[in-house]
Design a protein around this motif. Sequence first.
Motif, PDB file in Angstrom:
ATOM      1  N   ASP A 102       0.819  -1.209   0.000  1.00  0.00           N
ATOM      2  CA  ASP A 102       0.000   0.000   0.000  1.00  0.00           C
ATOM      3  C   ASP A 102       0.850   1.255   0.000  1.00  0.00           C
ATOM      4  OD1 ASP A 102      -2.525  -1.367   0.208  1.00  0.00           O
ATOM      5  OD2 ASP A 102      -1.873  -1.916   2.208  1.00  0.00           O
TER       6      ASP A 102
ATOM      7  N   ALA C 128      -4.786  -3.414   1.105  1.00  0.00           N
ATOM      8  CA  ALA C 128      -5.621  -2.943  -0.003  1.00  0.00           C
ATOM      9  C   ALA C 128      -6.024  -4.108  -0.902  1.00  0.00           C
ATOM     10  CB  ALA C 128      -4.868  -1.897  -0.813  1.00  0.00           C
ATOM     11  N   GLY C 148      -1.662   4.553   7.840  1.00  0.00           N
ATOM     12  CA  GLY C 148      -2.277   4.279   6.548  1.00  0.00           C
ATOM     13  C   GLY C 148      -3.587   5.007   6.310  1.00  0.00           C
ATOM     14  N   GLY C 176      -5.658   0.314   3.481  1.00  0.00           N
ATOM     15  CA  GLY C 176      -4.385  -0.286   3.858  1.00  0.00           C
ATOM     16  C   GLY C 176      -3.827   0.401   5.081  1.00  0.00           C
TER      17      GLY C 176
END
Lengths: 203, 203, 203, 203
Positions: A102, C128, C148, C176
């Motif tokens: 990510d 993700a 995140g 994420g």
Amino acid sequence: MSTETSTTITRAADLKQVPWRNGQGMTTEIALGGSPDDFTWRVSLAEVAQSGDFSAFPGIDRIIVLIEGPSMRLQLPGHTQVLRTDEPFAFDGGVPVQCTVDQPTRDLNVMTRRGAARATLDVLVLVAGAPPLVVPASGTVVLVVLEGQVRLADGDTDLQQGDVVVTEEQVGLTGGGRVAVARILPGPAGDQLGSAAGSRRQV
Amino acid sequence: MSTETSTTITRAADLKQVPWRNGQGMTTEIALGGSPDDFTWRVSLAEVAQSGDFSAFPGIDRIIVLIEGPSMRLQLPGHTQVLRTDEPFAFDGGVPVQCTVDQPTRDLNVMTRRGAARATLDVLVLVAGAPPLVVPASGTVVLVVLEGQVRLADGDTDLQQGDVVVTEEQVGLTGGGRVAVARILPGPAGDQLGSAAGSRRQV
Amino acid sequence: MSTETSTTITRAADLKQVPWRNGQGMTTEIALGGSPDDFTWRVSLAEVAQSGDFSAFPGIDRIIVLIEGPSMRLQLPGHTQVLRTDEPFAFDGGVPVQCTVDQPTRDLNVMTRRGAARATLDVLVLVAGAPPLVVPASGTVVLVVLEGQVRLADGDTDLQQGDVVVTEEQVGLTGGGRVAVARILPGPAGDQLGSAAGSRRQV
Amino acid sequence: MSTETSTTITRAADLKQVPWRNGQGMTTEIALGGSPDDFTWRVSLAEVAQSGDFSAFPGIDRIIVLIEGPSMRLQLPGHTQVLRTDEPFAFDGGVPVQCTVDQPTRDLNVMTRRGAARATLDVLVLVAGAPPLVVPASGTVVLVVLEGQVRLADGDTDLQQGDVVVTEEQVGLTGGGRVAVARILPGPAGDQLGSAAGSRRQV
């Protein structure tokens, strides 16, 4: 550590970077047994900027550990592994692996040629004020300082982030931080060391 | 638990056994969503007498946990997983898996049809004298008593080894023992729930 | 989430900091049940600049998790616990605890008044592309985004690092990153919830 | 293993049992450094028939691991630890500990006199067909076969459940089962080895 012959210290600044086989990133070579193109074992560090496929290394057993970044997802042929920081995962370097991140992350890799060598990989935590943490001698041991300030016990060597020790002797570690410990053993043919990263297999 | 409609208790003695697809063992059906030949989800218990190949279940996500026996080794296409007791492992039920055991073992399996459902699987430990352990309501929850004496909190139900509870309500558990908790959720299409068994992913 | 009454979102910038009882640091209040001086439960985040003693909270059960920094060592009366990132540890908030850190770290704390409430604390990893991670409704749930980009499923709410959700409803999470999940339950008197952080106790 | 002097094998049938200090159970002596009443280190196995208080061992660091039975709850002065099978826990042997069990269990104990020695304790899983598991030489290593059939690599020695190996040399293990590995090191004064059982501290 009594002799120069069995313990080598390499400073982070002296490590060299090489391009990935698939061209999508850079790898820092940490330590190598054999030649780059036909190694018996190899310890390296990768900076993964984006999701993509791993390069295939047929005949190579591979252990990966995420050392920076919250997570990394590896899709193998029949299993999806979500890596968390400091939790090693062993797999066959020859199979197709799709890697999802990510954000940019860093991971450490230990590769061994099946039949010629095998390896274990652990991440140790050192806390200041604790007795030295002893890493027993057994085959070739590669230490990589991931974070913090580490000192080799009974010696005069201070290690910083990214510094590398390759040794065949027992070492003691003090200080505060995280240290990756790869152990390379000459290996019998015929089996993957799939359980190397077992969470409670602790030697 | 206020109604008969959402909580069902099945005693161990009333569960039925069915032969494996590959004929090498027996499976105890624990709970089923849909028909046996075209299930949306399925929880079952297998007695593995010897090493062998797993039956293939294409399109099925599978989580396995070893509940009796010291270990089990699963060789997937690119990864060898050594299972230890009570540590769930998620994989694609459609890929070839070679299973090695050193002695007869028992394992619990949760299967979900990809795109139609997904699942998590955990093993809880209850210790006598502790407050009730709360299993929140979320989709369909299947509890299997693996060991010991368990009591449903705020109720009159004692559970013995092998007893099964299927519920869509929150339950509290007291007593002493080990309980497997499978949670089945209606699922979006397109992804394996490979990380369902992550060691620190705890909901 | 259908109503304003049961779900509250607080942005990181709107959280307030309060001084430690012992004056050696600062704490960010995350969520509170009751008044600051006589709370039933409290979730807070501490920045620990240096080693020192914890403030004593008699009658309070406490769960701590290190969320930033390599490690933290807690010396309790008969046990020394080395915390690693994302691994919760439960203890009696009333006993003397000496905390050693090697560098500035951050930790999250969940406190409950014994007899009035009890809690669990977990750190989830989101990757993700995975299906929504479902956090079941059960008592009061406090979510803190540690790292995140996170999105509440079936809604329009994006969460950034440090944002907080307090809810009594089931939520789904995508995106994420890492999310701490504290669950507060009204509690029976008389027992510490010492096992709340058990590594394989996953509900 | 080249010499008789550094490796000793004791069969389960030849181990002797001694009564507990508090008279509530029996202990099997596994290995001892020093005299029974003034040991430097001691490895022993206890059969716990019922809940009760642990004997106090002032000045002794103790690591316990549950090897049979679903769980054991230890109440220390400020922390309640729920032990699960094969998960070691380190504590100060001198503090009062209340032990709760739901059924008869067995546990392994490693005790070291603070300042004179320190120890680590791990439980390894062996799976048939895997390469030898290498236990490096480092101080005194005590191996106890907990379950299964184990063979010393490069030797002619088969080990059964309960058999004990004490060695100062590197050993390789094959076969299938569970083996406890205690490592005793001469220790510096002044600190508990509280982190010996850290779940990801794997040397």
